[in-house]
Structures are given as structure tokens and as C-alpha cells.
Design a protein around this motif. Structure first.
Motif, PDB file in Angstrom:
ATOM      1  N   MET A 178       7.710 -39.145  18.876  1.00 57.19           N
ATOM      2  CA  MET A 178       8.929 -39.213  19.705  1.00 57.19           C
ATOM      3  C   MET A 178       9.076 -40.559  20.406  1.00 57.19           C
ATOM      4  N   TRP A 184       6.991 -41.302  27.213  1.00 55.05           N
ATOM      5  CA  TRP A 184       8.290 -40.691  26.933  1.00 55.05           C
ATOM      6  C   TRP A 184       9.348 -40.969  27.994  1.00 55.05           C
ATOM      7  N   ASP A 199       9.997 -39.074  15.318  1.00 55.04           N
ATOM      8  CA  ASP A 199       9.441 -37.841  14.754  1.00 55.04           C
ATOM      9  C   ASP A 199       8.717 -37.035  15.828  1.00 55.04           C
ATOM     10  N   THR A 200       8.553 -35.753  15.555  1.00 56.00           N
ATOM     11  CA  THR A 200       8.048 -34.809  16.561  1.00 56.00           C
ATOM     12  C   THR A 200       6.539 -34.615  16.497  1.00 56.00           C
ATOM     13  N   LEU A 204       4.407 -31.842  21.408  1.00 51.22           N
ATOM     14  CA  LEU A 204       4.810 -30.650  22.154  1.00 51.22           C
ATOM     15  C   LEU A 204       3.610 -29.823  22.590  1.00 51.22           C
ATOM     16  N   PHE A 228      11.864 -33.143  25.878  1.00 53.89           N
ATOM     17  CA  PHE A 228      12.075 -33.183  24.432  1.00 53.89           C
ATOM     18  C   PHE A 228      13.537 -32.901  24.108  1.00 53.89           C
ATOM     19  N   VAL A 232      16.277 -35.508  22.388  1.00 54.89           N
ATOM     20  CA  VAL A 232      16.988 -35.154  21.156  1.00 54.89           C
ATOM     21  C   VAL A 232      18.492 -35.243  21.368  1.00 54.89           C
ATOM     22  N   ILE A 240      16.269 -37.472  14.185  1.00 50.43           N
ATOM     23  CA  ILE A 240      15.023 -36.818  14.581  1.00 50.43           C
ATOM     24  C   ILE A 240      14.406 -36.181  13.343  1.00 50.43           C
ATOM     25  N   PHE A 242      11.376 -33.637  11.894  1.00 47.43           N
ATOM     26  CA  PHE A 242      10.322 -32.663  12.168  1.00 47.43           C
ATOM     27  C   PHE A 242       9.005 -33.194  11.608  1.00 47.43           C
ATOM     28  N   THR A 254       3.950 -25.592  15.500  1.00 49.47           N
ATOM     29  CA  THR A 254       4.913 -26.652  15.793  1.00 49.47           C
ATOM     30  C   THR A 254       6.292 -26.287  15.273  1.00 49.47           C
ATOM     31  N   VAL A 258       9.666 -25.929  17.624  1.00 54.27           N
ATOM     32  CA  VAL A 258      10.882 -26.724  17.420  1.00 54.27           C
ATOM     33  C   VAL A 258      12.080 -25.798  17.192  1.00 54.27           C
TER      34      VAL A 258
END
Length: 283
Positions: A178, A184, A199-200, A204, A228, A232, A240, A242, A254, A258
């Protein structure tokens, strides 16, 4: 098609030893055995159709060998669901020719890991590789932000990323984690909305330490669900991807998380597969 755009595997003979070393260094446990077979099993359990492998080249001598392995893996994509990018090392002298070679063999992008390669992202050695990749229409995926096992220096911080955007502005520039692991707030302020993909991978929830290792909850905390969603929304779902960073995150967990956070079905469809499919030309 659901695509995990960021994962790593290791050869069967060395996977257990490599994972043990990395788990100790990062104080984070692996969720699979780190092999192709283990990843394929994880994909089946999670309901993921394709996973993009990102080879990390820590030495010049690995470049051609690992790129050849990536080319070979892609020859079996229809059977395995594993799609590999290539890679490059900043000190590899014939980078222009090697990037052209892998492009001609069907590779659609490369991975750079400034921390593991011990070269800042905005170093001329990385800039010229990124520029050449852009000329060839190759995607460039970078480890962005701090690395969990190398916390003494940020080799790819937001300022360095902004330098790449200002000097090269590649159309296919992917910032893993991210936009910058553990950075962040600055990502949300400065990078969200820029001409980059996020990318994620490994952002998380909280990461799990290996058995017997005590890591304070504060250190294990990662990107909040609320931030998050804000990033986004500000950046746009169309940029974005995954990703899980398997074996360092659970693909199934994950994906579930999401799905719970992105409530718009069109946005979710883009994030879970359409964006990666188009960016990496996955068919």
C-alpha cells in the motif's frame, strides 16, 4: 478471475532453511512451506485462480538464472496458476539487454527490492532500470517502505518514490504494501491519487510471530481498516491490486478481509483481478 499479485516461493531443497532464516530475521511466521506446491494448495483453499510470483535477486549472479526460472514457470501457467514476473539487480551491468531478453520471452514485469539489494530506490542504478523497463512497457513492482527485517534504513520511502514519479513517471509502477510499509500516513497524504499502483500485500491486521517469539502488539500492528478504506477511496480502486505477500500472510484470510472492507462490487472486481490481469497481461 481472482489474482494474488504478490507472492514468493523458493526451491524445494532450500525452502525450509530460507523460511527459518527469514522468520527469525523478521520475527514473523510463514503461513505455507514456501514452495510452489504449498502455494498452489493455498490458492485452492482460498479460491484464488492465479498468483503472481515476484523473484527477489539479492546478487548479480542470480539475475539470468532466476529470470530463466520465471520464463519456465510461465510455460506451465495453465496447469499451475502461477504467473512469474522477472527481476533485476541494480549492479547488473547488462540490464538493458537482459530486460529486452525477458520481454521477448513473454515476461511482463520485474521486481526490485531496494532493501534486500541494499540500494536506495532513487539511486541512479535503480532509476535507469526503471526507465528502461518503462521503455519496454514492463511493469515495475518495488518493495515500498520499510522492510520488516531491515528496520535501520528506509530504502524506498515516499520521497524517493516521488523522485521516480517526477523524473520518469512510469505508467506501470507498483508500490507494494500500500505504497510504503509502516509509512501509510505519508502515503495517504502524498502518494494517494498519483500515477502508481498500490498492492495490499502484508498490510492488514497484525502479523503473527513464530512460535516462542514474543513481539509487542504495538509493533505487530499494521494498516488500520479505516485508513485502508480511505486510501483506496482517495487513490481509486482501478489502481489497487489484491496481494498477500504469501507465505507471509494467509491468502484465505487476506481475501476474506479485503472482501469485507470493499463493499462496492465493481471496485472489488477491479481490485481482486481485473487490474492485475490488465497490468501484467495475464490471460
Amino acid at each position: 478471475m481472482i489474482i494474488d499479485s504478490h507472492a514468493h516461493t523458493f526451491p524445494e531443497k532450500i525452502a525450509s532453511g530460507v523460511l527459518a532464516q527469514l522468520e527469525k530475521k523478521a520475527e514473523s511466521r510463514a503461513y505455507t512451506k514456501g514452495t510452489d506446491a504449498a502455494l498452489i494448495d493455498s490458492m485452492k483453499k482460498a479460491g484464488i485462480d492465479c498468483t503472481v510470483l515476484l523473484p527477489v535477486m539479492t546478487g548479480v549472479k542470480q539475475v539470468e538464472k532466476l529470470n530463466d526460472i520465471a520464463i519456465e514457470k510461465n510455460g506451465h501457467f495453465s496447469e499451475t496458476g502461477l504467473f512469474s514476473l522477472g527481476g533485476m539487480h541494480p549492479d547488473y551491468e547488462n540490464y538493458r539487454a537482459e530486460l529486452s531478453r525477458i520481454k521477448s520471452r513473454g515476461i511482463t514485469g520485474i521486481k526490485l527490492h531496494p532493501a534486500y539489494q541494499n540500494v536506495d530506490l532513487d539511486d541512479i542504478r535503480n532509476l535507469r532500470i526503471i526507465e528502461r523497463a518503462a521503455e519496454l512497457d514492463l511493469a515495475v513492482v518495488i518493495h515500498a517502505g520499510l522492510d520488516i527485517g531491515i528496520m535501520h534504513h528506509n530504502f524506498s520511502d515516499v520521497n524517493q518514490i516521488c523522485t521516480v514519479i517526477k523524473e520518469i513517471n512510469p505508467d506501470k509502477f507498483v508500490l507494494a504494501h500500500m505504497g510504503g510499509w509502516k509509512g501509510w500516513d505519508e502515503v495517504e497524504k502524498t502518494l494517494a491519487g498519483e500515477n502508481v499502483y498500490l498492492d495490499t500485500a502484508f498490510v492488514l491486521g497484525s502479523y503473527e510471530p513464530p512460535e516462542g517469539v514474543a513481539v509487542p502488539d504495538g509493533k505487530r500492528k499494521m494498516l488500520s481498516d479505516e485508513q485502508f478504506v480511505r486510501i483506496v477511496k482517495k487513490h481509486g480502486a482501478q489502481r489497487i491490486l489484491f496481494a498477500t505477500d504469501s507465505p507471509w500472510s494467509s491468502q484465505k484470510e487476506t481475501l476474506t478481509r479485503v472482501k469485507s472492507l470493499i463493499t462496492d462490487e465493481d471496485d472489488l472486481s477491479e481490485i481482486l483481478g481485473k487490474n492485475s490481469e490488465k497490468l501484467f497481461n495475464i490471460a
